[in-house]
Design a protein around this motif. Structure first.
Motif, PDB file in Angstrom:
ATOM      1  N   THR A 289      63.829 -48.267  66.889  1.00 20.44           N
ATOM      2  CA  THR A 289      63.749 -47.745  65.527  1.00 20.44           C
ATOM      3  C   THR A 289      62.846 -46.517  65.469  1.00 20.44           C
ATOM      4  OG1 THR A 289      64.153 -49.944  64.620  1.00 20.44           O
ATOM      5  CG2 THR A 289      63.156 -48.343  63.146  1.00 20.44           C
ATOM      6  N   GLN A 290      61.770 -46.535  66.251  1.00 18.19           N
ATOM      7  CA  GLN A 290      60.901 -45.361  66.297  1.00 18.19           C
ATOM      8  C   GLN A 290      61.614 -44.170  66.934  1.00 18.19           C
ATOM      9  OE1 GLN A 290      57.904 -45.445  64.747  1.00 18.19           O
ATOM     10  NE2 GLN A 290      58.050 -43.214  64.974  1.00 18.19           N
TER      11      GLN A 290
ATOM     12  N   ARG B  46      61.923 -52.507  67.408  1.00 15.59           N
ATOM     13  CA  ARG B  46      61.009 -51.558  66.744  1.00 15.59           C
ATOM     14  C   ARG B  46      60.842 -50.298  67.577  1.00 15.59           C
ATOM     15  NH1 ARG B  46      59.033 -48.095  64.609  1.00 15.59           N
ATOM     16  NH2 ARG B  46      57.231 -48.020  63.182  1.00 15.59           N
ATOM     17  N   LYS B  47      60.840 -50.435  68.909  1.00 15.52           N
ATOM     18  CA  LYS B  47      60.757 -49.265  69.779  1.00 15.52           C
ATOM     19  C   LYS B  47      61.945 -48.346  69.547  1.00 15.52           C
ATOM     20  CE  LYS B  47      62.648 -49.299  73.575  1.00 15.52           C
ATOM     21  NZ  LYS B  47      63.994 -48.859  74.117  1.00 15.52           N
TER      22      LYS B  47
ATOM     23  N   TRP C 125      64.745 -60.164  66.698  1.00 12.71           N
ATOM     24  CA  TRP C 125      64.422 -59.212  65.633  1.00 12.71           C
ATOM     25  C   TRP C 125      64.939 -59.640  64.258  1.00 12.71           C
ATOM     26  CZ3 TRP C 125      67.352 -55.519  62.754  1.00 12.71           C
ATOM     27  CH2 TRP C 125      68.743 -55.627  62.909  1.00 12.71           C
TER      28      TRP C 125
ATOM     29  N   ILE D  40      65.987 -46.431  57.114  1.00 14.16           N
ATOM     30  CA  ILE D  40      65.308 -46.814  58.359  1.00 14.16           C
ATOM     31  C   ILE D  40      63.782 -46.843  58.222  1.00 14.16           C
ATOM     32  CG2 ILE D  40      64.907 -46.141  60.768  1.00 14.16           C
ATOM     33  CD1 ILE D  40      67.544 -47.578  60.246  1.00 14.16           C
TER      34      ILE D  40
ATOM     35  N   ALA E  74      61.534 -50.040  59.376  1.00 16.58           N
ATOM     36  CA  ALA E  74      60.441 -49.932  60.340  1.00 16.58           C
ATOM     37  C   ALA E  74      59.162 -50.557  59.782  1.00 16.58           C
ATOM     38  CB  ALA E  74      60.203 -48.466  60.700  1.00 16.58           C
TER      39      ALA E  74
ATOM     40  N   ASP F 277      57.065 -53.762  61.273  1.00 15.34           N
ATOM     41  CA  ASP F 277      55.628 -53.710  61.566  1.00 15.34           C
ATOM     42  C   ASP F 277      54.892 -54.900  60.955  1.00 15.34           C
ATOM     43  OD1 ASP F 277      55.905 -51.399  63.035  1.00 15.34           O
ATOM     44  OD2 ASP F 277      55.363 -50.059  61.374  1.00 15.34           O
TER      45      ASP F 277
ATOM     46  N   LEU G 129      63.591 -42.597  64.214  1.00 16.89           N
ATOM     47  CA  LEU G 129      62.733 -41.842  63.300  1.00 16.89           C
ATOM     48  C   LEU G 129      62.267 -40.530  63.929  1.00 16.89           C
ATOM     49  CD1 LEU G 129      60.633 -44.851  61.967  1.00 16.89           C
ATOM     50  CD2 LEU G 129      62.285 -43.511  60.639  1.00 16.89           C
TER      51      LEU G 129
END
Length: 284
Positions: A237-238, A234-235, A274, A254, A258, A262, A241
């Protein structure tokens, strides 16, 4: 005698391949010019679909959807030879394939849904994959006929509509895969990375080769021994973004991924592998 209804890119090349194999093929298309264009190659074109199927032992179809298949077959019905076999290569709903199988059996005809993973080149060269399911006596009888048109016939067993469902599963993957490629290229563009460098990476590191193992990992049901923790995924993925947003680039898939991550983190799975985000999707 064979009839073929629907002279799009796929249907037209199926017909060309049949002619090369010495078959007599009668063709029809909603736009007549696409059918008559094949007469120079040996097909016989008809303006009326009922005339096109007259005398044919096998009637092949490549149309748009359930509605078009139902409409065209109904118009063709009066010309069908008693006992004719209808082989439908159209991508349709499973429910539609099941209902047509039942309806045409009641009317004295065999209907087999045989969708394909074949492009126009595959149809011309008789390569690629053709999917079937349903009555295994029917499948066994028709498999030699179908095998002439494709590289491999995949039989998914006796359940009517299963082939239609498998075609949709495969197409969904292609759509998601292509959308993922688009997002990948958008991120590269946002960072001014040339296409050649992206190609170099994937020529050396082929993530497609990971698919069988990744499918097993997602479907395995065990996520407590992570190779990549959901929190870390997730980190990253941010980072995708934020980098895209800072460059004014749009990502299509994406943001939805995300949001799904979450949800699973909020449920306490941040330390799991994941692939846990696919847990609720696993068929039983």
């Amino acid at each position: 005698m064979v009839a073929f209804l629907g002279m799009g890119l796929l249907g037209a090349n199926f017909v060309r391949a049949m002619i090369k194999k010495g078959m007599q093929v009668q063709v029809w298309n909603r736009t007549p010019a696409k059918a008559t264009a094949l007469e120079a190659e040996g097909a016989k074109a008809f303006a009326d679909v009922a005339d096109a199927v007259s005398g044919a032992d096998y009637v092949h179809i490549t149309l748009k959807d359930d509605a078009s298949v139902n409409e065209v077959l109904e118009k063709a019905a009066k010309g069908l030879k008693p006992g004719a076999v209808i082989i439908d290569h159209t991508t349709t709903s499973a429910e539609g394939a099941i209902e047509r199988t039942r309806q045409w059996k009641e009317r004295g005809f065999t209907y087999l849904h045989a969708p394909v993973f074949m492009g126009p080149v595959n149809a011309l060269e008789s390569t690629g994959y053709m999917l079937v399911s349903g009555n295994q006596d029917v499948v066994g009888r028709l498999e030699p006929v179908l095998s002439k048109l494709t590289g491999r016939v995949l039989n998914f067993g006796p359940e009517e509509g299963r082939a239609a469902g498998m075609k949709l599963v495969g197409n969904l993957f292609l759509v998601a895969f292509t959308a993922g490629i688009a997002d990948t290229l958008s991120l590269a563009k946002a960072m001014h990375i040339p296409l050649g460098d992206v190609a170099t990476l994937f020529d050396a590191w082929n993530p497609g080769a990971l698919l069988p193992a990744r499918l097993q990992r997602v479907a395995g049901g065990k996520y407590d021994n992570p190779s990549w923790e959901l929190n870390m995924a997730r980190k990253d993925t941010q980072l995708f973004l934020d980098t895209a947003a800072n460059a004014g680039a749009a990502l299509a898939v994406i943001p939805a991924i995300a949001a799904e991550m979450d949800k699973w983190i909020a449920r306490g799975h941040g330390g799991d592998d994941w692939t846990v985000i696919g847990k609720d999707s696993i068929p039983q």
